[in-house]
Every structure is written in structure tokens, then in C-alpha cells.
Design a protein around this motif. Structure first.
Motif, PDB file in Angstrom:
ATOM      1  N   GLY A   1       0.801  -1.219   0.000  1.00 26.24           N
ATOM      2  CA  GLY A   1       0.000   0.000   0.000  1.00 26.24           C
ATOM      3  C   GLY A   1       0.834   1.269   0.000  1.00 26.24           C
ATOM      4  O   GLY A   1       2.059   1.248   0.065  1.00 26.24           O
ATOM      5  N   ILE A   2       0.139   2.378  -0.083  1.00 25.02           N
ATOM      6  CA  ILE A   2       0.749   3.711  -0.035  1.00 25.02           C
ATOM      7  C   ILE A   2       0.529   4.264   1.365  1.00 25.02           C
ATOM      8  O   ILE A   2      -0.555   4.111   1.921  1.00 25.02           O
ATOM      9  N   LYS A   3       1.556   4.925   1.926  1.00 24.91           N
ATOM     10  CA  LYS A   3       1.377   5.471   3.259  1.00 24.91           C
ATOM     11  C   LYS A   3       1.587   6.976   3.262  1.00 24.91           C
ATOM     12  O   LYS A   3       2.316   7.518   2.438  1.00 24.91           O
ATOM     13  N   ALA A   4       0.893   7.600   4.200  1.00 23.13           N
ATOM     14  CA  ALA A   4       1.060   9.038   4.427  1.00 23.13           C
ATOM     15  C   ALA A   4       0.898   9.246   5.922  1.00 23.13           C
ATOM     16  O   ALA A   4       0.148   8.529   6.581  1.00 23.13           O
ATOM     17  N   PHE A   5       1.623  10.224   6.451  1.00 25.80           N
ATOM     18  CA  PHE A   5       1.566  10.411   7.890  1.00 25.80           C
ATOM     19  C   PHE A   5       1.347  11.865   8.257  1.00 25.80           C
ATOM     20  O   PHE A   5       1.668  12.780   7.503  1.00 25.80           O
ATOM     21  N   GLY A   6       0.754  12.033   9.420  1.00 27.04           N
ATOM     22  CA  GLY A   6       0.527  13.351   9.993  1.00 27.04           C
ATOM     23  C   GLY A   6       1.161  13.400  11.371  1.00 27.04           C
ATOM     24  O   GLY A   6       2.016  12.580  11.705  1.00 27.04           O
ATOM     25  N   TYR A   7       0.726  14.335  12.176  1.00 26.44           N
ATOM     26  CA  TYR A   7       1.301  14.504  13.498  1.00 26.44           C
ATOM     27  C   TYR A   7       0.830  13.415  14.469  1.00 26.44           C
ATOM     28  O   TYR A   7       1.603  12.924  15.273  1.00 26.44           O
ATOM     29  N   TYR A   8      -0.431  13.037  14.392  1.00 25.92           N
ATOM     30  CA  TYR A   8      -1.002  12.068  15.324  1.00 25.92           C
ATOM     31  C   TYR A   8      -1.181  10.675  14.736  1.00 25.92           C
ATOM     32  O   TYR A   8      -1.390   9.727  15.483  1.00 25.92           O
ATOM     33  N   SER A   9      -1.146  10.550  13.423  1.00 26.69           N
ATOM     34  CA  SER A   9      -1.499   9.253  12.842  1.00 26.69           C
ATOM     35  C   SER A   9      -0.766   8.987  11.531  1.00 26.69           C
ATOM     36  O   SER A   9      -0.168   9.868  10.929  1.00 26.69           O
ATOM     37  N   LEU A  10      -0.883   7.740  11.122  1.00 30.48           N
ATOM     38  CA  LEU A  10      -0.294   7.227   9.894  1.00 30.48           C
ATOM     39  C   LEU A  10      -1.408   6.460   9.187  1.00 30.48           C
ATOM     40  O   LEU A  10      -2.165   5.748   9.839  1.00 30.48           O
ATOM     41  N   VAL A  11      -1.536   6.622   7.881  1.00 32.08           N
ATOM     42  CA  VAL A  11      -2.602   5.958   7.136  1.00 32.08           C
ATOM     43  C   VAL A  11      -2.005   5.223   5.944  1.00 32.08           C
ATOM     44  O   VAL A  11      -1.213   5.782   5.193  1.00 32.08           O
ATOM     45  N   TYR A  12      -2.376   3.953   5.802  1.00 26.68           N
ATOM     46  CA  TYR A  12      -2.018   3.149   4.635  1.00 26.68           C
ATOM     47  C   TYR A  12      -3.278   2.955   3.802  1.00 26.68           C
ATOM     48  O   TYR A  12      -4.349   2.694   4.348  1.00 26.68           O
ATOM     49  N   ILE A  13      -3.132   3.045   2.476  1.00 23.72           N
ATOM     50  CA  ILE A  13      -4.255   2.733   1.589  1.00 23.72           C
ATOM     51  C   ILE A  13      -3.796   1.794   0.482  1.00 23.72           C
ATOM     52  O   ILE A  13      -2.630   1.780   0.107  1.00 23.72           O
ATOM     53  N   LYS A  14      -4.748   1.019  -0.004  1.00 25.20           N
ATOM     54  CA  LYS A  14      -4.487   0.102  -1.110  1.00 25.20           C
ATOM     55  C   LYS A  14      -5.824  -0.171  -1.790  1.00 25.20           C
ATOM     56  O   LYS A  14      -6.846  -0.272  -1.116  1.00 25.20           O
ATOM     57  N   THR A  15      -5.822  -0.264  -3.095  1.00 20.54           N
ATOM     58  CA  THR A  15      -7.071  -0.577  -3.790  1.00 20.54           C
ATOM     59  C   THR A  15      -7.463  -2.015  -3.502  1.00 20.54           C
ATOM     60  O   THR A  15      -6.601  -2.887  -3.333  1.00 20.54           O
TER      61      THR A  15
END
Length: 113
Positions: free
Chosen positions: A17-31
Motif C-alpha cells: 500500500g501507499i502510506k502518508a503520515f501526519g502529526y497524530y497518525s499514519l494511514v495506509y491505503i491500497k485498492t
């Protein structure tokens, strides 16, 4: 909301998946292969804090997803991961702060309809 439950599903998303992060959290997405359904998983490790802290962070993630489900693109697997900074500030962390952080992440990932 369909939930991700099996470890192999999470591991597959982490690897491909693709990941992106912020100050409080990290998010992974994948189709995913399901049409018009997102599968969602929430991860808060024991290093983040005690059970009260972990449950509060999961509730904040679930509430964010519930309120923004119609805005988020469909046919994706999404994993929300809490960072330690969220655990440290959990007593003073408000929903609007988490929402602002997650909105920035989803804009980076171009996930809004």
C-alpha cells in the motif's frame, strides 16, 4: 463499514500500500477488489499507552471515518495507525485536532471525492 480483521490482510496492505503520515497518525491505503466498499482497520499499539488511551484513539478514528465515509473514495483498504504523539496527548486531544490531521493526510493521498 467492512473491517479488516486478519493479520495477513494488514501485512499485505503494509507491504503493497501507499502510506502518508501526519502529526497524530499514519494511514495506509491500497485498492481492493470489492466494488463500492471500503475495508477499514484501526491499529493502536501497546507502546502508545494504556487500554483507556488505546480505546479512545480507536474511537476517534472510527468517528472520523463514520462522519467522512461519504467523502472518501470507494474500493480501498484503509488502515489507520496511531502514533506515540497521539498517546502522549490523549488526555488533551480533541476530535477536531484529530480530524484536521486526518483531513491533511487524506488530501495528500487524494482520497476525497
Amino acid at each position: 463499514m467492512n473491517k479488516l480483521k486478519k493479520n495477513e490482510q494488514f501485512q499485505n496492505i503494509y507491504k503493497t500500500g501507499i502510506k502518508a503520515f501526519g502529526y497524530y497518525s499514519l494511514v495506509y491505503i491500497k485498492t481492493n477488489k470489492e466494488n463500492n466498499h471500503n475495508q477499514v482497520g484501526f491499529v493502536v499499539s501497546k507502546k502508545t499507552g494504556n487500554a483507556v488511551c488505546r480505546n479512545r484513539l480507536k474511537r476517534l478514528f472510527r468517528e472520523y471515518y463514520r462522519l467522512n465515509e461519504k467523502k472518501i473514495k470507494k474500493s480501498y483498504d484503509i488502515v489507520f495507525i496511531a502514533k506515540r504523539t497521539a498517546g502522549v496527548k490523549v488526555k488533551t486531544l480533541k476530535y477536531y485536532q484529530m480530524e484536521k490531521d486526518l483531513n491533511l493526510i487524506f488530501k495528500k493521498l487524494n482520497m476525497f471525492v
